[in-house]
Write a protein that holds these residues in place. Structure first.
Motif, PDB file in Angstrom:
ATOM      1  N   ASP A 177       0.667  -1.526   0.177  1.00 47.35           N
ATOM      2  CA  ASP A 177       0.210   0.485  -0.075  1.00 47.35           C
ATOM      3  C   ASP A 177       0.951   1.100   0.241  1.00 47.35           C
ATOM      4  O   ASP A 177       0.780   2.342  -0.822  1.00 47.35           O
ATOM      5  CB  ASP A 177      -0.943  -0.102   1.083  1.00 47.35           C
ATOM      6  N   VAL A 178       1.603   0.939   0.812  1.00 45.68           N
ATOM      7  CA  VAL A 178       2.369   2.592   1.647  1.00 45.68           C
ATOM      8  C   VAL A 178       3.296   2.444   0.126  1.00 45.68           C
ATOM      9  O   VAL A 178       3.902   3.630  -0.164  1.00 45.68           O
ATOM     10  CB  VAL A 178       3.619   2.113   2.139  1.00 45.68           C
ATOM     11  N   ARG A 207      -6.022  11.978   3.170  1.00 47.94           N
ATOM     12  CA  ARG A 207      -5.847  10.648   3.113  1.00 47.94           C
ATOM     13  C   ARG A 207      -4.528  10.749   4.315  1.00 47.94           C
ATOM     14  O   ARG A 207      -4.666   9.876   5.575  1.00 47.94           O
ATOM     15  CB  ARG A 207      -5.499  10.262   1.823  1.00 47.94           C
ATOM     16  N   PRO A 213      -3.809  13.204   9.743  1.00 54.02           N
ATOM     17  CA  PRO A 213      -3.870  12.314  11.053  1.00 54.02           C
ATOM     18  C   PRO A 213      -5.348  12.371  11.573  1.00 54.02           C
ATOM     19  O   PRO A 213      -5.748  13.467  11.575  1.00 54.02           O
ATOM     20  CB  PRO A 213      -2.793  12.864  12.649  1.00 54.02           C
ATOM     21  N   LYS A 224      -6.726   8.112   5.973  1.00 57.71           N
ATOM     22  CA  LYS A 224      -6.279   7.150   6.823  1.00 57.71           C
ATOM     23  C   LYS A 224      -5.591   7.403   8.105  1.00 57.71           C
ATOM     24  O   LYS A 224      -4.979   6.558   9.236  1.00 57.71           O
ATOM     25  CB  LYS A 224      -5.164   6.629   5.791  1.00 57.71           C
ATOM     26  N   ASP A 229      -2.031   7.837   8.162  1.00 57.11           N
ATOM     27  CA  ASP A 229      -1.123   6.552   8.111  1.00 57.11           C
ATOM     28  C   ASP A 229       0.283   7.391   8.370  1.00 57.11           C
ATOM     29  O   ASP A 229       0.773   8.382   7.567  1.00 57.11           O
ATOM     30  CB  ASP A 229      -0.969   5.586   7.652  1.00 57.11           C
ATOM     31  N   GLU A 264       2.659   6.876   6.249  1.00 52.91           N
ATOM     32  CA  GLU A 264       2.636   7.586   4.742  1.00 52.91           C
ATOM     33  C   GLU A 264       3.002   8.839   4.683  1.00 52.91           C
ATOM     34  O   GLU A 264       3.570   9.529   3.855  1.00 52.91           O
ATOM     35  CB  GLU A 264       0.958   7.173   4.433  1.00 52.91           C
ATOM     36  N   TRP A 317       7.120   4.955  12.579  1.00 56.34           N
ATOM     37  CA  TRP A 317       7.003   3.434  13.411  1.00 56.34           C
ATOM     38  C   TRP A 317       6.048   3.243  14.745  1.00 56.34           C
ATOM     39  O   TRP A 317       5.058   2.659  15.157  1.00 56.34           O
ATOM     40  CB  TRP A 317       7.706   3.073  13.277  1.00 56.34           C
ATOM     41  N   ALA A 373       2.617   5.127  14.515  1.00 51.68           N
ATOM     42  CA  ALA A 373       1.457   3.787  13.740  1.00 51.68           C
ATOM     43  C   ALA A 373       1.514   3.003  15.099  1.00 51.68           C
ATOM     44  O   ALA A 373       0.573   2.337  14.745  1.00 51.68           O
ATOM     45  CB  ALA A 373       1.964   3.350  12.400  1.00 51.68           C
ATOM     46  N   SER A 374       1.808   3.046  16.075  1.00 53.09           N
ATOM     47  CA  SER A 374       2.324   1.574  16.835  1.00 53.09           C
ATOM     48  C   SER A 374       1.653   2.324  17.842  1.00 53.09           C
ATOM     49  O   SER A 374       1.102   1.592  18.718  1.00 53.09           O
ATOM     50  CB  SER A 374       3.441   0.930  17.118  1.00 53.09           C
ATOM     51  N   SER A 434       5.786  -5.087   6.875  1.00 54.11           N
ATOM     52  CA  SER A 434       5.767  -3.156   6.659  1.00 54.11           C
ATOM     53  C   SER A 434       6.686  -3.067   7.619  1.00 54.11           C
ATOM     54  O   SER A 434       6.883  -4.586   8.087  1.00 54.11           O
ATOM     55  CB  SER A 434       4.324  -3.772   6.633  1.00 54.11           C
TER      56      SER A 434
END
Ligand code: FAD
Lengths: 380, 341
Positions: free
Chosen positions: A8-9, A55, A58, A62, A64, A67, A292, A295-296, B2
């Motif tokens: 996707d990314v 997109r 935040p 999405k 993300d 991204e 990351w 994202a987590s 990912s």
């Protein structure tokens, strides 16, 4: 660990790259240096038209963080003017998180369409690092707020539709507690903008507020909750919206010049170049880590400080040695015959100093690391 | 696939196991007692019980089948404890050696990181003083030689078991062309990089603990901003080195035909990343030990304090490959192509 972007990314990145190929022309890159505005409206509109800003925002699309990192990293590596976009997206996310429904409806569409920019009025002439001490006042007068004071370094104020403004609303509360954030249109009567020219061609501004009148609809977040709004702004920035790979285009420009002029075979130059390339990898990995963590579900504030300290100094090292290595050609500016790296070598030597100053200085970031990561006692 | 920049649960357990093992069995006093040779046979025997020597070998050869990412985690714990055992060298050599006594750790393998000279001598082989088997390049071949280790070597900065070894005397096997050795050397650089990150981490911890405890002018010296800022750079260098090392391990394990597109900062070629990680981690370990030693004041210079042991190894473990300019130029060749003529 896994360093591969998901499919996707990768698709997202490729779309960004194709937009960059079409919209980040040498003319656009050149224009930022003549106008002093680090923004490309046609690029923003295209990203808006394709739904990419929505997109990326935040909480909206999405959202993300990976991204977000990829988008700004691609823009930065390409040498695109992206500062306006970064601020606008960040503030859109804050409005989405803290704003009323009315504010969201009124403000967000103009930003994620790529039409409107936002400028940030936090710093003042007398208060930068010690931001919580700012003096610009907002006083309630019936249903209205009356704002008086001045801000320094209000970058993009000459082109922005919106202003996010940090004010003091309660003199009796401790300094972090008596602040309120406003979000208002730049064409509100009483605002004056005067340019401040800088070493790095970017033109920022001093702004004045004389009896600027707004209603409660302009309060972003809670009354006297301005510091929390401020923290939210910083939380969305997360160090993933560019500013960590500025050396990449510089190295590319320098290399082209050095090869064309037959000086790239010098061992010293090759070694320095190789070491700067290591720095650029490390800087991007640290940035990716912040993305990351976000994202987590984490808050990479401290990691953002660490990344910034490293990335900024790496860029400054690169700008120092490339200019020194280029000799007199490293003194020549854009469009001058024989300028090293088509003038970028000279330009980056002028631009890189700001990176350890704005958005929180290197010293403030080191304080943060010492206190929060190493657990050392507060100094000051 | 990912982005995932955390250790896997397995790797968390490996880190816990080895950190626990080394802090019990190899506190700095053990490294100190093993000087100047830098080898503790008893500790090596205990590491054998953990299955560490053959950890990276294929399961069908009696090994543990660990990934390079796993080995990087182990290597960092070796650096952190400066354990006087040649585990890094052994793990690197076993990227191509499969003899059962090596996999079991009954025999020790070393990597001749620089090619043999005209007389077939590998000079200053790390772990050369104690290894039963040495792998390296002689002429245009990769050779493995089994011979009796001297169990002594020149006194050196890092208290490392260095020795000159012959590429021709002893039981010599030709493994293949010189290029075959690249895999071994890449792994050696990778694991040494991880060990250097471990050294930096330990130096940071020693320094931070010291400045919190030591008082001058009635306050901990760690409350002075000059000291704080000098130390604040260390976690940055450590985290950066760790990420780059893991990226190199990931690329060596997973990526074929990786990119060396430095102009767009897209590098996924494992061998290139391994050299980058080596250079970066070496600088980081040198800086971390410099600063940590300095913020100990005079005690940092006293033999009795541990930081000096880390200081010397930070330099020793990296310099043994060659001067940093040569290593930097070898990286430049990979990135930009070699200079013609
Ligand atoms: C080109 C440019 C664009 C900018 N754009 C914006 C913008 O759009 N909006 C906005 O609000 N602001 C903006 N800024 C302002 C920027 O965020 C501030 O300049 C920055 O936060 C530093 O504040 P200051 O300039 O007042 O420096 P000061 O805070 O006066 O610092 C001076 C020096 O003292 C050091 N120092 C200060 N406090 C400490 C401490 N506690 N410990 C150790 N050292 C310390 C600093 O690191 C620095 O080196 C911009 C600045 C520039 C130059």
């Amino acid at each position: 660990m896994d360093f591969a972007l998901s499919s996707d990314v990768v698709e997202f990145r490729d779309e960004i790259r194709s937009i960059i190929r079409e919209f980040v022309t040498p003319e656009i890159a050149d224009r930022m240096h003549t106008t002093g505005v680090f923004d490309a409206p046609e690029l923003n509109l295209e990203l808006g038209r394709r739904g990419i800003l929505e997109r990326a925002c935040p909480g909206l699309g999405k959202g993300d963080p990976i991204e977000m990192y990829v988008m700004f990293n691609e823009l930065e590596k390409a040498g695109a003017p992206y500062d306006g976009l970064a601020v606008a997206l960040m503030i859109a996310a804050v409005v989405n998180k803290l704003g009323t429904d009315e504010q969201k409806e009124r403000i967000i569409p103009s930003i994620i369409s790529g039409e409107a920019l936002v400028c940030m009025g936090y710093s003042e002439a007398d208060f930068g690092s010690d931001l919580a001490s700012i003096k610009t006042r907002a006083v309630k007068d019936g249903d209205e707020w009356v704002i008086n004071g001045s801000k320094m370094w209000t970058t993009l104020a000459q082109v922005a539709e919106w202003l996010i403004l940090l004010t003091r609303t309660d003199l009796d509360l401790p300094k972090h507690k008596g602040l309120t954030m406003f979000m208002l249109p730049m064409n509100t009567p009483g605002i004056t903008v005067e340019p401040v020219h800088t070493l790095g061609t970017e033109i920022t501004n001093a702004t004045w507020y004389d009896d600027v009148r707004v209603g409660d609809e302009a309060v972003l977040g809670d009354e006297n909750g301005g510091w929390r709004t401020m923290t939210t702004v910083l939380a969305f920035e997360r160090g993933v919206m560019g500013g960590t790979n500025a050396g990449v285009p510089l190295l590319r420009h320098f290399h082209e010049w050095a090869v064309a002029n037959g000086v790239f075979n010098e061992p010293t130059t090759r070694e320095r170049m190789a070491r700067s390339i290591i720095d650029m990898q490390v800087a991007t990995l640290l940035t990716m880590r912040s993305a990351w963590i976000a994202a987590s579900g984490g808050m990479p504030g401290l990691e953002g400080s660490m990344t910034k300290v490293f990335a900024v100094e790496a860029y400054q090292r690169a700008s120092r040695w490339t200019q020194a290595t280029a000799g007199p050609a490293g003194l020549l500016q854009f469009h001058e015959e024989g300028a090293a790296g088509e003038g970028f070598v000279e330009y980056d030597a002028r631009h890189s100093p700001v990176m350890s100053i704005y958005g929180g200085t290197t010293e403030i970031n080191r304080n943060n690391i010492a206190e929060r990561h190493l657990g050392l006692p507060k100094s000051r | 696939m990912s982005v995932d920049l955390g250790l896997s649960p397995d790797q968390e357990s490996i880190a816990e196991l080895f950190n626990g093992f080394f802090s019990n069995e190899a506190p700095p006093a053990v490294a100190r007692a093993a000087e100047p040779l830098g080898f503790d046979r008893e500790l090596w025997n205990k590491v054998i019980e953990l299955g560490a020597p053959g950890m990276g070998c294929a399961v069908e050869n009696g090994g543990g089948g660990a990934s390079l990412g796993d080995l990087v985690v182990v290597a960092e714990t070796v650096g952190r404890s400066i354990a006087p055992i040649p585990l890094i060298d052994h793990l690197a050599a076993l990227s191509v050696l499969t003899e059962s006594d090596l996999v079991a750790g009954e025999a020790i393998a070393a990597v001749a990181v620089r090619p043999a000279d005209a007389n077939g001598i590998w000079s200053l082989v790390p772990a050369g003083a104690v290894a039963d088997v040495v792998i390296g390049v002689d002429g245009d071949e990769t050779v493995v030689v089994r011979s009796t280790p001297p169990m002594s070597g020149p006194l050196n900065h890092g208290s490392m078991p260095l020795a000159d070894r012959s590429a021709r005397e002893g039981t010599r096997t030709v493994l293949g062309p010189a290029s075959l050795f690249e895999v071994v050397l890449d792994r050696w650089k990778l694991l040494t990089a991880a060990a250097l990150v471990g050294i930096a981490e330990a130096a940071k911890e020693l320094g931070v603990a010291y400045v919190k405890d030591r008082e001058q002018f009635g306050v901990p010296v760690g409350s002075f901003q000059a000291v704080q800022h000098g130390l604040a750079d260390l976690p940055v260098a450590i985290d950066g080195g760790r990420l780059l090392t893991h990226k190199a391990a990931w690329a060596l394990d997973n990526v074929t035909d990786g990119l060396i597109d430095w102009a767009n900062n897209e590098i996924t070629d494992g061998p290139t990343l391994a050299t980058m990680a080596f250079l970066f981690a070496a600088d980081g370990a040198v800086m971390a030990t410099d600063r940590s030693l300095h913020y100990h004041g005079g005690y940092g210079f006293a033999e009795e304090y541990d930081i000096q042991m880390y200081y010397r190894r930070a330099r020793g473990w990296s310099l043994i490959l060659g001067d940093s300019t040569s290593v930097g130029l070898s990286l430049a060749d990979r990135l930009f192509g070699t200079v013609e003529g």
